[in-house]
Design a protein around this motif. Structure first.
Motif, PDB file in Angstrom:
ATOM      1  N   LEU A   1       0.850  -0.569  -0.071  1.00 42.90           N
ATOM      2  CA  LEU A   1       0.109  -0.022   0.018  1.00 42.90           C
ATOM      3  C   LEU A   1       1.124   1.880   0.207  1.00 42.90           C
ATOM      4  O   LEU A   1       1.949   0.935   0.289  1.00 42.90           O
ATOM      5  N   SER A   2       0.271   2.065  -0.010  1.00 43.48           N
ATOM      6  CA  SER A   2       1.231   3.228  -0.165  1.00 43.48           C
ATOM      7  C   SER A   2       0.574   4.727   0.615  1.00 43.48           C
ATOM      8  O   SER A   2      -0.788   4.054   1.287  1.00 43.48           O
ATOM      9  N   PRO A   3       0.997   5.541   0.870  1.00 39.90           N
ATOM     10  CA  PRO A   3      -0.405   6.666   2.167  1.00 39.90           C
ATOM     11  C   PRO A   3      -1.083   6.744   1.529  1.00 39.90           C
ATOM     12  O   PRO A   3      -1.896   7.348   2.605  1.00 39.90           O
ATOM     13  N   ALA A  43     -13.495   6.085  14.924  1.00 42.28           N
ATOM     14  CA  ALA A  43     -14.640   4.751  15.414  1.00 42.28           C
ATOM     15  C   ALA A  43     -14.262   3.659  16.548  1.00 42.28           C
ATOM     16  O   ALA A  43     -15.370   2.784  16.127  1.00 42.28           O
ATOM     17  N   GLY A  44     -13.301   4.258  17.249  1.00 46.53           N
ATOM     18  CA  GLY A  44     -13.078   2.643  17.955  1.00 46.53           C
ATOM     19  C   GLY A  44     -11.972   1.033  17.216  1.00 46.53           C
ATOM     20  O   GLY A  44     -11.198   0.571  18.785  1.00 46.53           O
ATOM     21  N   GLY A  45     -11.287   1.421  16.155  1.00 46.74           N
ATOM     22  CA  GLY A  45     -11.303   0.469  15.576  1.00 46.74           C
ATOM     23  C   GLY A  45      -9.135   0.737  16.220  1.00 46.74           C
ATOM     24  O   GLY A  45      -8.325   1.369  16.367  1.00 46.74           O
ATOM     25  N   LYS A  46      -8.753  -0.277  15.113  1.00 39.79           N
ATOM     26  CA  LYS A  46      -7.019  -0.510  15.721  1.00 39.79           C
ATOM     27  C   LYS A  46      -6.628  -0.854  14.202  1.00 39.79           C
ATOM     28  O   LYS A  46      -6.788  -1.660  13.880  1.00 39.79           O
ATOM     29  N   CYS A  47      -5.164  -0.225  14.009  1.00 38.17           N
ATOM     30  CA  CYS A  47      -4.528  -0.318  13.600  1.00 38.17           C
ATOM     31  C   CYS A  47      -2.634  -0.119  13.522  1.00 38.17           C
ATOM     32  O   CYS A  47      -3.002   0.359  13.836  1.00 38.17           O
ATOM     33  N   THR A  48      -2.503  -1.379  12.469  1.00 40.65           N
ATOM     34  CA  THR A  48      -0.903  -1.584  12.904  1.00 40.65           C
ATOM     35  C   THR A  48      -0.524  -1.899  11.138  1.00 40.65           C
ATOM     36  O   THR A  48      -0.819  -2.280  10.297  1.00 40.65           O
ATOM     37  N   ASP A  49       0.693  -2.084  11.574  1.00 40.60           N
ATOM     38  CA  ASP A  49       1.856  -3.032  10.147  1.00 40.60           C
ATOM     39  C   ASP A  49       1.851  -4.238  10.673  1.00 40.60           C
ATOM     40  O   ASP A  49       1.576  -4.572  12.074  1.00 40.60           O
ATOM     41  N   PHE A  50       2.666  -5.384   9.666  1.00 41.54           N
ATOM     42  CA  PHE A  50       2.115  -6.548   9.897  1.00 41.54           C
ATOM     43  C   PHE A  50       3.683  -7.203  11.355  1.00 41.54           C
ATOM     44  O   PHE A  50       3.023  -8.310  11.473  1.00 41.54           O
ATOM     45  N   SER A  51       4.391  -5.960  11.383  1.00 40.68           N
ATOM     46  CA  SER A  51       5.297  -6.295  12.699  1.00 40.68           C
ATOM     47  C   SER A  51       4.015  -5.831  14.184  1.00 40.68           C
ATOM     48  O   SER A  51       5.083  -6.345  14.980  1.00 40.68           O
ATOM     49  N   GLY A  52       2.668  -5.039  13.967  1.00 36.93           N
ATOM     50  CA  GLY A  52       2.123  -4.754  15.621  1.00 36.93           C
ATOM     51  C   GLY A  52       2.916  -3.698  15.791  1.00 36.93           C
ATOM     52  O   GLY A  52       1.860  -3.027  16.781  1.00 36.93           O
ATOM     53  N   GLY A  53       3.457  -3.021  14.567  1.00 32.51           N
ATOM     54  CA  GLY A  53       3.857  -1.075  15.157  1.00 32.51           C
ATOM     55  C   GLY A  53       2.843  -0.642  14.187  1.00 32.51           C
ATOM     56  O   GLY A  53       2.034  -0.766  13.781  1.00 32.51           O
ATOM     57  N   ASP A  54       3.147   1.066  14.797  1.00 32.34           N
ATOM     58  CA  ASP A  54       2.695   1.821  14.315  1.00 32.34           C
ATOM     59  C   ASP A  54       2.816   2.467  12.985  1.00 32.34           C
ATOM     60  O   ASP A  54       2.606   3.787  12.579  1.00 32.34           O
ATOM     61  N   ASN A  55       3.073   1.639  12.054  1.00 34.42           N
ATOM     62  CA  ASN A  55       3.852   2.828  10.520  1.00 34.42           C
ATOM     63  C   ASN A  55       3.491   2.228   9.655  1.00 34.42           C
ATOM     64  O   ASN A  55       3.924   1.670   8.640  1.00 34.42           O
ATOM     65  N   ILE A  61       0.557   4.103   7.905  1.00 38.31           N
ATOM     66  CA  ILE A  61       1.160   4.579   6.540  1.00 38.31           C
ATOM     67  C   ILE A  61       1.907   4.672   5.970  1.00 38.31           C
ATOM     68  O   ILE A  61       1.816   5.322   4.116  1.00 38.31           O
ATOM     69  N   PHE A  62       3.220   4.355   6.174  1.00 38.83           N
ATOM     70  CA  PHE A  62       4.110   4.892   5.434  1.00 38.83           C
ATOM     71  C   PHE A  62       5.413   3.520   5.229  1.00 38.83           C
ATOM     72  O   PHE A  62       5.629   3.157   4.300  1.00 38.83           O
ATOM     73  N   ASP A  63       4.341   2.148   5.289  1.00 36.25           N
ATOM     74  CA  ASP A  63       5.609   0.572   5.287  1.00 36.25           C
ATOM     75  C   ASP A  63       5.034   0.091   4.562  1.00 36.25           C
ATOM     76  O   ASP A  63       5.664  -0.974   4.480  1.00 36.25           O
ATOM     77  N   LYS A  64       4.086   0.688   3.892  1.00 40.23           N
ATOM     78  CA  LYS A  64       3.343  -0.217   2.940  1.00 40.23           C
ATOM     79  C   LYS A  64       2.635  -1.597   3.516  1.00 40.23           C
ATOM     80  O   LYS A  64       2.473  -2.351   2.331  1.00 40.23           O
TER      81      LYS A  64
END
Length: 261
Positions: free
Chosen positions: A208-210, A223-235, A237-240
């Protein structure tokens, strides 16, 4: 800065550009479609839609920077930066299919403060300016209460370039086919919003791209949900890579699909 007023203007702009996309789809000819790479399409419509977004957003916050898919304006990080996708779901679009969307996020420093995603065919406008300030067509939305993958409704996407890790994740997902339902809709921005609205319980995608992620991810978190990268981190948006969920089943998705053996 009055984010609510700015959000109203952004929604008007998204509606206008979305109307343009809807009207132009019917007239799109095969000769108008270009390839940026395998299965990666672009048209004059993407570029014109982006020009319209940039022009309109410049008036809202003079001097703001832009990060755009089609590169109609050079990227320059500013105090406020717009991250925009004029047409998310281009592959659907060029085949006369749906869904597709307009995606607009506003970043202040490193923090997203506004997100708008509009589906012009379904007339669905998702927007958020903060926690509990998240709406679909002016109605408050929240994530689902699904507590397990069993009977879950899960969205995912396949990147343009599928490496060994991506293939392994798809294999892991296949092992869950008897437990839950999987869907590919073809617009990452919208599919993240589906999780925000409680339609889907989770969504995962790599490559993905930003501009695919920024607005939808903010809407989901509000809305109360959660987003992470595939490592469980918070990058994410920019980590694809992105895992988006209602938060409750996030760890199960990570352990069984993303990081499973």
């Amino acid at each position: 800065m009055d984010l609510e007023k700015i959000c109203d203007k952004v929604k008007e702009l998204a509606f206008s550009v979305g109307t343009y996309l809807r009207e132009e789809q019917a007239a799109l000819m095969k000769k108008d479609v270009e390839l940026k790479g395998t299965r990666n399409y672009v048209t004059y419509i993407d570029k014109e839609a982006e020009n319209r977004l940039v022009e309109g957003l410049r008036e809202l916050i003079p001097g703001a920077g832009f990060l755009t898919e089609e590169g109609t304006v050079g990227f320059e990080q500013k105090e406020f930066t717009w991250i925009i996708d004029p047409l998310d779901g281009t592959t659907n679009y060029v085949h006369g299919d749906s869904p597709f969307s307009v995606s607009i996020a506003l970043i202040r420093g490193k923090e997203t403060v506004l997100g708008v995603v509009y589906d012009p065919l379904a007339s669905q406008m998702y927007c958020a300016t903060g926690a509990r300030k998240v709406f679909l067509n002016d109605h408050p939305i929240t994530v689902s209460s699904q507590s397990t993958l069993v009977n879950g409704y899960i969205g995912f996407g396949i990147p343009y370039s599928l490496d060994e890790r991506g293939e392994k994740i798809l294999e892991n997902a296949m092992k869950q086919f008897r437990k839950c339902s999987f869907r590919i809709k073809g617009s990452a921005a919208l599919e993240i919003c589906y999780v925000a609205a409680g339609v889907s319980d989770a969504y995962f995608h790599s490559g993905l791209s930003p501009w695919d992620v920024a607005a939808g991810a903010f809407i989901l978190q509000c809305a109360g949900g959660k987003c992470t990268d595939f490592s469980g981190g918070d990058n994410y948006i920019f980590d694809k890579e992105l895992v988006a969920s209602n938060g409750i089943i996030h760890q199960e998705v990570m352990e069984t699909i993303i990081q499973g053996d």
